[in-house]
Design a protein around this motif. Structure first.
Motif, mmCIF file in Angstrom:
data_model
loop_
_atom_site.group_PDB
_atom_site.id
_atom_site.type_symbol
_atom_site.label_atom_id
_atom_site.label_comp_id
_atom_site.label_asym_id
_atom_site.label_seq_id
_atom_site.Cartn_x
_atom_site.Cartn_y
_atom_site.Cartn_z
ATOM 1 N N ASP A 83 0.823 -1.208 0.000
ATOM 2 C CA ASP A 83 0.000 0.000 0.000
ATOM 3 C C ASP A 83 0.855 1.255 0.000
ATOM 4 O O ASP A 83 0.559 2.221 -0.703
ATOM 5 N N TRP A 84 1.919 1.259 0.792
ATOM 6 C CA TRP A 84 2.802 2.424 0.844
ATOM 7 C C TRP A 84 3.530 2.633 -0.484
ATOM 8 O O TRP A 84 3.739 3.776 -0.904
ATOM 9 N N LEU A 85 3.925 1.556 -1.126
ATOM 10 C CA LEU A 85 4.589 1.699 -2.425
ATOM 11 C C LEU A 85 3.637 2.290 -3.466
ATOM 12 O O LEU A 85 4.030 3.134 -4.267
ATOM 13 N N GLY A 86 2.393 1.857 -3.439
ATOM 14 C CA GLY A 86 1.404 2.446 -4.345
ATOM 15 C C GLY A 86 1.185 3.925 -4.069
ATOM 16 O O GLY A 86 1.038 4.738 -4.990
ATOM 17 N N PHE A 87 1.201 4.305 -2.797
ATOM 18 C CA PHE A 87 1.035 5.713 -2.431
ATOM 19 C C PHE A 87 2.240 6.545 -2.875
ATOM 20 O O PHE A 87 2.085 7.664 -3.362
ATOM 21 N N VAL A 88 3.440 5.992 -2.746
ATOM 22 C CA VAL A 88 4.642 6.713 -3.185
ATOM 23 C C VAL A 88 4.647 6.881 -4.702
ATOM 24 O O VAL A 88 5.063 7.926 -5.219
ATOM 25 N N VAL A 89 4.183 5.875 -5.428
ATOM 26 C CA VAL A 89 4.067 6.000 -6.885
ATOM 27 C C VAL A 89 3.103 7.126 -7.235
ATOM 28 O O VAL A 89 3.373 7.951 -8.112
ATOM 29 N N PHE A 90 1.971 7.187 -6.538
ATOM 30 C CA PHE A 90 1.014 8.271 -6.764
ATOM 31 C C PHE A 90 1.634 9.619 -6.459
ATOM 32 O O PHE A 90 1.452 10.588 -7.210
ATOM 33 N N LEU A 91 2.384 9.732 -5.356
ATOM 34 C CA LEU A 91 3.020 11.004 -5.005
ATOM 35 C C LEU A 91 4.062 11.431 -6.033
ATOM 36 O O LEU A 91 4.191 12.625 -6.324
ATOM 37 N N SER A 92 4.781 10.487 -6.612
ATOM 38 C CA SER A 92 5.767 10.851 -7.632
ATOM 39 C C SER A 92 5.085 11.366 -8.899
ATOM 40 O O SER A 92 5.567 12.319 -9.516
ATOM 41 N N VAL A 93 3.971 10.773 -9.265
ATOM 42 C CA VAL A 93 3.215 11.277 -10.420
ATOM 43 C C VAL A 93 2.645 12.660 -10.119
ATOM 44 O O VAL A 93 2.690 13.570 -10.958
ATOM 45 N N LEU A 94 2.130 12.845 -8.915
ATOM 46 C CA LEU A 94 1.586 14.146 -8.517
ATOM 47 C C LEU A 94 2.660 15.221 -8.515
ATOM 48 O O LEU A 94 2.439 16.329 -9.021
ATOM 49 N N LEU A 95 3.822 14.915 -7.981
ATOM 50 C CA LEU A 95 4.918 15.878 -7.962
ATOM 51 C C LEU A 95 5.338 16.266 -9.372
ATOM 52 O O LEU A 95 5.549 17.440 -9.670
ATOM 53 N N CYS A 96 5.424 15.290 -10.250
ATOM 54 C CA CYS A 96 5.792 15.565 -11.641
ATOM 55 C C CYS A 96 4.757 16.460 -12.313
ATOM 56 O O CYS A 96 5.105 17.398 -13.026
ATOM 57 N N ALA A 97 3.486 16.201 -12.074
ATOM 58 C CA ALA A 97 2.426 17.008 -12.677
ATOM 59 C C ALA A 97 2.429 18.428 -12.125
ATOM 60 O O ALA A 97 2.274 19.397 -12.882
#
Length: 128
Positions: free
Chosen positions: A83-97
């Motif tokens: 779950d945490w890895l999925g959340f970190v992936v989401f945060l990296s996409v959000l930061l890039c956007a």
């Protein structure tokens, strides 16, 4: 089926991670090459810094996505690290956007409005 206790658990497939990794490697190579070419012909130092900041953000984001998706293969979807890895992936996409929008949309609009001076402001005294 047995009293409604059955659950369907979906995990991120390994073949999709490998496909995304292949795409990410090719994309990073071409994106870096294109931005490097643009950065060499830009004469404005501020714009060059923005281009390099965009390159760094996109490269870091795609690399983080790839690493965390690849490491998510080691855990089941019910585990907390998954779950945490999925959340970190989401945060990296959000930061890039967010950084991409700031560099490619907001900053150029702010620069254009600063150059436009009083023509960009809504003035009732100004008439064409």
């Amino acid at each position: 089926m047995n009293g409604g206790d059955d659950k369907v658990i979906c995990t991120y497939p390994l073949i999709s991670t490998i496909t995304f990794g292949t795409f990410a490697i090719v994309y990073v190579m071409f994106f870096t090459l294109a931005c490097w070419r643009v950065g060499t012909i830009v004469i404005n130092k501020g714009l060059r810094v923005r281009i390099y900041m965009l390159v760094f953000t996109v490269l870091a984001s795609i690399s983080a996505q790839l690493v965390f998706l690849a490491s998510s293969v080691f855990w089941k979807s019910l585990d907390l690290p998954f779950d945490w890895l999925g959340f970190v992936v989401f945060l990296s996409v959000l930061l890039c956007a967010v950084v991409g929008e700031g560099i490619l949309v907001i900053k150029p609009i702010a620069d254009a409005m600063a150059v436009g001076g009083h023509f960009c402001r809504c003035n009732s005294d100004y008439r064409l």
